[in-house]
Write an enzyme that holds these catalytic residues in place. Structure first.
Site, PDB file in Angstrom:
ATOM      1  N   CYS A  40       0.840  -1.203   0.000  1.00 64.30           N
ATOM      2  CA  CYS A  40       0.000   0.000   0.000  1.00 64.30           C
ATOM      3  C   CYS A  40       0.871   1.247   0.000  1.00 64.30           C
ATOM      4  O   CYS A  40       2.020   1.226   0.411  1.00 64.30           O
ATOM      5  CB  CYS A  40      -0.883   0.023   1.245  1.00 64.30           C
ATOM      6  SG  CYS A  40      -1.847  -1.470   1.494  1.00 64.30           S
ATOM      7  N   ARG A 100       4.029  -0.070  -6.599  1.00 65.72           N
ATOM      8  CA  ARG A 100       4.061  -0.926  -5.419  1.00 65.72           C
ATOM      9  C   ARG A 100       2.963  -1.984  -5.431  1.00 65.72           C
ATOM     10  O   ARG A 100       3.002  -2.929  -4.660  1.00 65.72           O
ATOM     11  CB  ARG A 100       3.932  -0.059  -4.153  1.00 65.72           C
ATOM     12  CG  ARG A 100       5.106   0.875  -3.953  1.00 65.72           C
ATOM     13  CD  ARG A 100       4.880   1.808  -2.785  1.00 65.72           C
ATOM     14  NE  ARG A 100       4.866   1.088  -1.516  1.00 65.72           N
ATOM     15  CZ  ARG A 100       5.935   0.887  -0.764  1.00 65.72           C
ATOM     16  NH1 ARG A 100       7.106   1.312  -1.161  1.00 65.72           N
ATOM     17  NH2 ARG A 100       5.842   0.259   0.385  1.00 65.72           N
ATOM     18  N   TRP A 143      -3.620  -2.325  -1.046  1.00 67.21           N
ATOM     19  CA  TRP A 143      -3.424  -3.712  -1.463  1.00 67.21           C
ATOM     20  C   TRP A 143      -4.175  -4.572  -0.461  1.00 67.21           C
ATOM     21  O   TRP A 143      -3.855  -4.577   0.719  1.00 67.21           O
ATOM     22  CB  TRP A 143      -1.933  -4.049  -1.477  1.00 67.21           C
ATOM     23  CG  TRP A 143      -1.582  -5.381  -2.062  1.00 67.21           C
ATOM     24  CD1 TRP A 143      -1.490  -5.722  -3.373  1.00 67.21           C
ATOM     25  CD2 TRP A 143      -1.217  -6.561  -1.320  1.00 67.21           C
ATOM     26  NE1 TRP A 143      -1.098  -7.033  -3.509  1.00 67.21           N
ATOM     27  CE2 TRP A 143      -0.925  -7.573  -2.273  1.00 67.21           C
ATOM     28  CE3 TRP A 143      -1.107  -6.867   0.042  1.00 67.21           C
ATOM     29  CZ2 TRP A 143      -0.536  -8.866  -1.899  1.00 67.21           C
ATOM     30  CZ3 TRP A 143      -0.726  -8.146   0.407  1.00 67.21           C
ATOM     31  CH2 TRP A 143      -0.440  -9.131  -0.555  1.00 67.21           C
ATOM     32  N   ASN A 149      -1.061   1.577   6.221  1.00 66.86           N
ATOM     33  CA  ASN A 149      -0.358   0.426   5.664  1.00 66.86           C
ATOM     34  C   ASN A 149      -0.079  -0.544   6.805  1.00 66.86           C
ATOM     35  O   ASN A 149       0.331  -0.121   7.881  1.00 66.86           O
ATOM     36  CB  ASN A 149       0.981   0.828   5.043  1.00 66.86           C
ATOM     37  CG  ASN A 149       0.818   1.680   3.803  1.00 66.86           C
ATOM     38  OD1 ASN A 149      -0.280   1.874   3.315  1.00 66.86           O
ATOM     39  ND2 ASN A 149       1.934   2.201   3.313  1.00 66.86           N
ATOM     40  N   GLY A 150      -0.230  -1.841   6.548  1.00 66.26           N
ATOM     41  CA  GLY A 150       0.026  -2.833   7.586  1.00 66.26           C
ATOM     42  C   GLY A 150      -1.212  -3.636   7.917  1.00 66.26           C
ATOM     43  O   GLY A 150      -2.191  -3.639   7.168  1.00 66.26           O
ATOM     44  N   GLU A 177      15.221 -18.531  -9.758  1.00 66.13           N
ATOM     45  CA  GLU A 177      14.873 -17.138 -10.016  1.00 66.13           C
ATOM     46  C   GLU A 177      14.190 -16.990 -11.375  1.00 66.13           C
ATOM     47  O   GLU A 177      13.218 -16.243 -11.519  1.00 66.13           O
ATOM     48  CB  GLU A 177      16.141 -16.272  -9.948  1.00 66.13           C
ATOM     49  CG  GLU A 177      15.951 -14.827 -10.353  1.00 66.13           C
ATOM     50  CD  GLU A 177      14.955 -14.052  -9.502  1.00 66.13           C
ATOM     51  OE1 GLU A 177      14.570 -12.936  -9.900  1.00 66.13           O
ATOM     52  OE2 GLU A 177      14.549 -14.565  -8.417  1.00 66.13           O
ATOM     53  N   LYS A 180      10.447 -15.491 -12.064  1.00 62.55           N
ATOM     54  CA  LYS A 180      10.181 -14.371 -12.972  1.00 62.55           C
ATOM     55  C   LYS A 180       9.073 -14.727 -13.963  1.00 62.55           C
ATOM     56  O   LYS A 180       8.184 -13.921 -14.234  1.00 62.55           O
ATOM     57  CB  LYS A 180      11.446 -13.985 -13.746  1.00 62.55           C
ATOM     58  CG  LYS A 180      12.426 -13.177 -12.968  1.00 62.55           C
ATOM     59  CD  LYS A 180      11.892 -11.786 -12.684  1.00 62.55           C
ATOM     60  CE  LYS A 180      12.594 -11.188 -11.487  1.00 62.55           C
ATOM     61  NZ  LYS A 180      12.176 -11.749 -10.192  1.00 62.55           N
ATOM     62  N   GLU A 201       5.695 -14.792 -12.196  1.00 57.84           N
ATOM     63  CA  GLU A 201       5.249 -13.484 -11.714  1.00 57.84           C
ATOM     64  C   GLU A 201       4.597 -12.650 -12.808  1.00 57.84           C
ATOM     65  O   GLU A 201       3.590 -11.990 -12.561  1.00 57.84           O
ATOM     66  CB  GLU A 201       6.440 -12.710 -11.135  1.00 57.84           C
ATOM     67  CG  GLU A 201       6.897 -13.191  -9.773  1.00 57.84           C
ATOM     68  CD  GLU A 201       8.089 -12.401  -9.279  1.00 57.84           C
ATOM     69  OE1 GLU A 201       8.067 -11.956  -8.112  1.00 57.84           O
ATOM     70  OE2 GLU A 201       9.053 -12.212 -10.038  1.00 57.84           O
ATOM     71  N   HIS A 235      14.572 -38.481  -9.966  1.00 59.71           N
ATOM     72  CA  HIS A 235      13.936 -38.798  -8.686  1.00 59.71           C
ATOM     73  C   HIS A 235      12.497 -38.302  -8.629  1.00 59.71           C
ATOM     74  O   HIS A 235      11.963 -38.083  -7.539  1.00 59.71           O
ATOM     75  CB  HIS A 235      14.756 -38.226  -7.531  1.00 59.71           C
ATOM     76  CG  HIS A 235      16.132 -38.790  -7.431  1.00 59.71           C
ATOM     77  ND1 HIS A 235      16.387 -40.106  -7.117  1.00 59.71           N
ATOM     78  CD2 HIS A 235      17.347 -38.214  -7.651  1.00 59.71           C
ATOM     79  CE1 HIS A 235      17.694 -40.331  -7.120  1.00 59.71           C
ATOM     80  NE2 HIS A 235      18.292 -39.187  -7.448  1.00 59.71           N
ATOM     81  N   LYS A 291       5.225  -4.566  -4.638  1.00 62.58           N
ATOM     82  CA  LYS A 291       6.673  -4.392  -4.732  1.00 62.58           C
ATOM     83  C   LYS A 291       7.366  -4.653  -3.404  1.00 62.58           C
ATOM     84  O   LYS A 291       8.313  -5.403  -3.330  1.00 62.58           O
ATOM     85  CB  LYS A 291       6.982  -2.975  -5.225  1.00 62.58           C
ATOM     86  CG  LYS A 291       8.475  -2.673  -5.371  1.00 62.58           C
ATOM     87  CD  LYS A 291       9.127  -3.540  -6.428  1.00 62.58           C
ATOM     88  CE  LYS A 291      10.567  -3.173  -6.667  1.00 62.58           C
ATOM     89  NZ  LYS A 291      11.224  -4.116  -7.575  1.00 62.58           N
TER      90      LYS A 291
END
Length: 604
Positions: free
Chosen positions: A2, A27, A74, A100-101, A481, A485, A488, A504, A599
């Site tokens: 947020c 963000r 968010w 925020n939080g 990584e 990507k 995402e 395996h 973000k």
């Protein structure tokens, strides 16, 4: 996550707040809102589900004022909607709060307020704060806010307006960033300096447990208990232009292309040719202390965790110190044994990632030595650790990290070389690695010149419903990584496995419809990796290899320049950023703002 923006001064506030919100769009958010104090003294509010442009279209022409707060949300409590968007007002429309939080005990507090006759208009935890402040009988706004915060459990960065105290905005921080911007007879507040740099570069960053009152010509800081604190403004090093797109279609593309200069920055001034080592003065760790380290534990989340895995491998190889990486979000919940001979390293692009910050605070409580590897100067992790390394990637606006990941891995290479030369790494190996580090910018440029070819490959593979990424030892974190990507930004399911683990279990998935991306460096495991490609081809799997030479068993190969073996993972990740980017582009995704993501994750 947020975003908070606030202003008090003489200028028309609504355009300033909207501009600030637009600066924070990267963000990640699902709704936005703004509230101002009108000339008559009351509060006027507009909120909207969706993007800031939706909010802007709803603001009436007559919406004048010189004080206000705004927010991008968010969702944590309640689905995205106009009602759940911030700011939140009390029943009399006297108090407005942006937050925020997460308020952990919101359900309990909400039940008590409902029992007292309070009517809630949203499903959010934040509205609880609004009503607590409004119901306080304290004589000042500061005391009203302080009284409310005493009963709140959880994390917050808040800004509060009150119709009876129109000369001020009160803010507070506990686990979520709050930054004051110092102007000329005007003051700003935000959760991120990105919202401030076009107006001022003089900032004050609040610590956890700290509050502030800002007026047009003054500010003061104090603890949530009321004791005054001393806050000196610092200068933000980034310019407003750093947050512009710079002629690129997306921030992600811009940031991938900036890696040549970014890597040059993280190396600049740090290489010591005389002793074949590097200078990292910010570590606050002398040679005698460094030699007492018996283990290194690296903590990060998501991309930072993957960078930490590569970093752990570098430290083991170059310094011969046992090292490993672990998700910070898991570490602090498993009651870990904190060893005084272990060096802990917290990794975070923003320096505000809540899980990493909470792990740092727990480690410090137990007496551990903790370093930070972060991008943002003055961030919470930078302030709370014993020392560390800034990665100097510059502002990263796209939700997914590219240049910061690369710079973080380079920073770990510097740390590993520094520790290695203090211990048993030879002068010859030091010179070899320094030469390799210096070659990185030019080699990254060489990879970026292959973008058109990588774009064509991405378009070939964009129809896949799922993809597998494999690599051995140094290549496995690169595979992790690259898999992240792709997930995402393209929303294609992807998984990463050590190449040695194929037989395996994962081989059961291989078929023509499931492409495999294989990391195949020219190292002592080359033939082992080629054997894995043979296994996949024997089962009719398609293969895209990232290698130092063409791979006979691969359907397609992206050839990257060879560096020193220890540094090769830095380069092998670059073409896979472009692969993810162009796959998402081919699928028409919102690359800079992928769904459901944010973000800087400042909540659990």
């Amino acid at each position: 996550m947020c975003g908070i923006v606030g202003y008090i001064g003489k200028r028309d506030v609504a355009p300033l707040l909207l501009e600030g919100l637009q600066r924070l769009e990267y963000r990640g958010y699902d709704s936005a809102g703004v509230v101002i104090t009108g000339k008559s003294g009351g509060l006027k509010m507009v909120k909207a589900k969706g993007r800031v442009r939706e909010l802007e279209s709803r603001i009436p022409k007559r919406f004048a004022g010189t004080t206000g707060i705004a927010h991008t949300r968010w969702a944590t409590h309640g689905a995205p909607s106009d009602e759940n968007a911030h700011p939140h007002l009390d029943g009399e429309s006297k108090v407005a709060v942006v937050h925020n939080g997460i308020v952990d005990n919101a359900s309990e507090l909400r039940a008590k307020l409902v029992a007292d006759g309070v009517e809630f208009l949203s499903e959010t935890d934040t509205e609880v704060l609004t009503h607590l402040i409004a119901r306080s009988q304290a004589p000042t706004l500061e005391e009203k806010v302080r009284e409310a915060l005493r009963v709140v459990e959880g994390t917050y960065g808040i800004a509060v307006l009150h119709a009876d105290f129109t000369d001020r905005i009160v803010v507070a921080r506990n686990g979520s960033p709050v930054v004051l911007g110092i102007g000329e007879k005007e003051m700003f507040v935000a959760s991120d300096v990105a919202a401030l740099v076009s107006h001022t570069r003089q900032v004050v960053t609040l610590d956890d447990g700290e509050m502030a009152t800002i007026k047009a010509d003054d500010f003061r800081t104090y603890t949530t208990e009321g004791s005054r604190t001393t806050a000196s403004p610092t200068t933000v090093e980034w310019e407003a232009e750093s947050y512009d797109m710079g002629g690129h279609d997306t921030y992600m593309h811009k940031e991938i292309s900036e890696q040549v200069d970014a890597v040059d920055r993280v190396l600049r001034g740090r290489i010591d040719d005389r002793f074949s080592t590097v200078h990292l003065g910010g570590l606050n760790l002398d040679a005698r202390e460094a030699r007492t380290i018996r283990r290194v534990k690296i903590l990060g989340c998501g991309t930072s965790y993957h960078a930490g895995l590569i970093g752990a491998g570098l430290i083991e190889e170059l310094a011969r110190i046992p090292a490993d990486a672990e998700p910070a979000s898991e570490f602090r919940y498993r009651n870990p044994v904190v060893d005084p001979d272990t060096l802990y390293v917290a990794v975070s692009q923003s320096g505000e990632t809540y899980d990493a910050l909470a792990a740092v605070q727990e480690l410090k409580r137990k007496g551990a030595r903790v370093l930070g590897v972060v991008n943002v100067v003055g961030s919470a992790i930078a302030r709370e650790t014993d020392g560390g390394v800034y990665v100097h990637a510059g502002p990263e606006v796209c939700v997914v990290s590219t240049k910061c990941f690369t710079n973080t891995v380079v920073a770990f290479a510097l740390l590993a070389l520094h520790l290695g030369r203090i211990r048993d790494l030879s002068v010859a190996d030091g010179k070899r690695l320094i030469a390799g580090l210096r070659k990185l910018p030019e080699q990254i440029s060489e990879i970026l010149q292959q973008e058109d070819d990588i774009k064509k490959l991405a378009e070939l593979y964009a129809d896949a419903k799922s993809m597998m990424f494999i690599g051995r030892v140094r290549g496995y974190p690169v595979a992790l990584e690259a898999s992240l990507k792709l997930k995402e930004i393209s929303y294609i399911h992807a998984e990463a496995y050590p190449a040695s683990e194929l037989k395996h279990g994962p081989l059961a998935l291989i078929e023509p419809a499931l492409p495999t991306v294989a990391i195949v460096p020219d190292d002592d495991l080359l033939e082992k990796n080629r054997a894995a490609l043979e296994e996949i081809k024997a089962r009719s799997g398609r293969i895209l290899a990232v290698a130092h030479q063409e791979q006979e068993k691969a359907d397609h190969t992206v050839v990257v320049p060879k560096n020193e073996t220890e540094l090769d993972p830095i380069l092998m990740g670059i073409p896979l950023q472009l692969l993810a980017y162009h796959t998402a582009l081919a699928l028409g995704r919102d690359i800079d703002k992928p769904r459901n993501l944010a973000k800087s994750v400042t909540v659990e």
